[in-house]
Write a protein that holds these residues in place. Structure first.
Motif, mmCIF file in Angstrom:
data_model
loop_
_atom_site.group_PDB
_atom_site.id
_atom_site.type_symbol
_atom_site.label_atom_id
_atom_site.label_comp_id
_atom_site.label_asym_id
_atom_site.label_seq_id
_atom_site.Cartn_x
_atom_site.Cartn_y
_atom_site.Cartn_z
ATOM 1 N N ARG A 49 0.829 -1.207 0.000
ATOM 2 C CA ARG A 49 0.000 0.000 0.000
ATOM 3 C C ARG A 49 0.860 1.252 0.000
ATOM 4 O O ARG A 49 0.546 2.238 -0.684
ATOM 5 N N LEU A 50 1.954 1.220 0.742
ATOM 6 C CA LEU A 50 2.820 2.402 0.836
ATOM 7 C C LEU A 50 3.470 2.723 -0.505
ATOM 8 O O LEU A 50 3.514 3.889 -0.914
ATOM 9 N N VAL A 51 4.019 1.708 -1.181
ATOM 10 C CA VAL A 51 4.710 1.991 -2.446
ATOM 11 C C VAL A 51 3.732 2.411 -3.536
ATOM 12 O O VAL A 51 4.122 3.036 -4.529
ATOM 13 N N GLY A 52 2.457 2.095 -3.360
ATOM 14 C CA GLY A 52 1.460 2.473 -4.352
ATOM 15 C C GLY A 52 0.954 3.896 -4.211
ATOM 16 O O GLY A 52 0.203 4.373 -5.072
ATOM 17 N N ARG A 53 1.358 4.586 -3.145
ATOM 18 C CA ARG A 53 0.877 5.953 -2.913
ATOM 19 C C ARG A 53 1.976 6.947 -3.281
ATOM 20 O O ARG A 53 2.883 7.221 -2.493
ATOM 21 N N GLU A 54 1.898 7.479 -4.476
ATOM 22 C CA GLU A 54 2.921 8.397 -4.999
ATOM 23 C C GLU A 54 3.116 9.618 -4.108
ATOM 24 O O GLU A 54 4.235 10.117 -3.944
ATOM 25 N N ALA A 55 2.030 10.099 -3.502
ATOM 26 C CA ALA A 55 2.114 11.314 -2.690
ATOM 27 C C ALA A 55 3.053 11.155 -1.500
ATOM 28 O O ALA A 55 3.594 12.149 -1.001
#
Length: 285
Positions: A49-55
């Motif tokens: 989930r973390l790596v999928g959030r560009e922000a």
């Protein structure tokens, strides 16, 4: 009871829990092993989930969600091998020199968190080189989810029970099976609270505040936070019987944690200065 130790007015009963959660035929599934498995699975899910959030990253290169399957293998093997090696070298070398065939028997217990962290870092480094991404960003990702394993591992220590605290007269003292008649600090729960819950909250707040945009900052906060929490808890934890106190009341856990605090502080300074320098260069083109 040790001389000079007051008998507490109230001793909390130790909740005896079978260390084997369930038997699958002849195969016992222990809480200790389950804590490792659940930690790795939940850490992997949250990391995806973390790596999928560009922000959260601000353009910083990080592993792809698909590559995290391999990262899990690298880190897991590194943690197990490093944890066992450090335990053998720093906690019980005399015994293992006399019984070398016992070294691979990790299922009998005997792991060092500091060694596990070192092995996991080496695994993350090899993974970063293979994937051609910044090692500090891989480390930040691992450190962001590491408190999950710390929390569950300390709960498993409590259930076993092992790594109990020093004799005390506090109202929440417990008499642990195998630890003699003295009421003791439930230091495993102190560590679960500080190294797991409190450090996990710090990681959550740091990541949400943008720490992953500054490679090394999350890792530095984790190393410093863990080291300080561990050193504090060592004042309540009974030293390993084969080692005892080393010098001036210090324990092996304190000794191994001190360099982590220094390394964490250095990483924090490095990450903040690097970010500030990058911003300055961008402003002045």
């Amino acid at each position: 009871m040790r001389q000079g130790l007051l008998v507490p007015l109230f001793v909390m009963p130790y909740p005896i829990i079978d260390p084997v959660m369930v038997h699958l035929g002849p195969l016992p599934i222990r809480w200790y092993a389950l804590s490792y498995i659940v930690s790795l699975v939940f850490g992997w899910l949250i990391a995806r989930r973390l790596v999928g959030r560009e922000a959260l990253w601000g353009g910083i290169a990080r592993p792809s969600a698909q590559s995290l399957d391999d990262l899990l293998v690298y880190v897991a093997f590194g943690a197990v091998l490093g944890g066992r090696l450090f335990y053998v070298l720093f906690y019980n070398l005399t015994f293992f020199l006399a019984h070398p065939l016992e070294i691979p028997a990790v299922w009998q217990g005997g792991m060092s968190f500091h060694g596990g962290m070192t092995g996991a870092a080496l695994g993350a480094f090899l993974f970063a080189r293979r994937e051609k991404v910044l090692f500090l960003s891989v480390g930040d990702l691992c450190c962001a989810v590491a408190p999950i394993g710390l929390f569950l591992g300390r709960i498993a220590n409590f259930i076993k029970p092992e790594l109990w605290g020093r004799p005390t007269d506090v109202p929440w003292a417990m008499v642990f099976p195998g630890a003699g008649p003295d009421p003791r600090h439930p230091s495993q729960l102190y560590e679960a609270g500080l190294e797991g819950l409190a450090l996990g909250l710090l990681m959550l707040l740091a990541v949400r505040a943008g720490a992953c945009k500054k490679p090394g900052l999350t890792s530095g906060l984790f190393l410093t936070g863990y080291a300080l929490a561990r050193i504090f808890c060592e004042f309540f934890r009974e030293p390993d019987p084969q080692l005892g106190f080393l010098f001036g009341g210090a324990t092996m856990g304190m000794l191994l944690s001190a360099p982590l605090a220094l390394a964490g502080g250095a990483l924090i300074i490095f990450a903040l200065r690097r970010r500030a320098r990058a911003q300055l260069e961008a402003e002045h083109g």
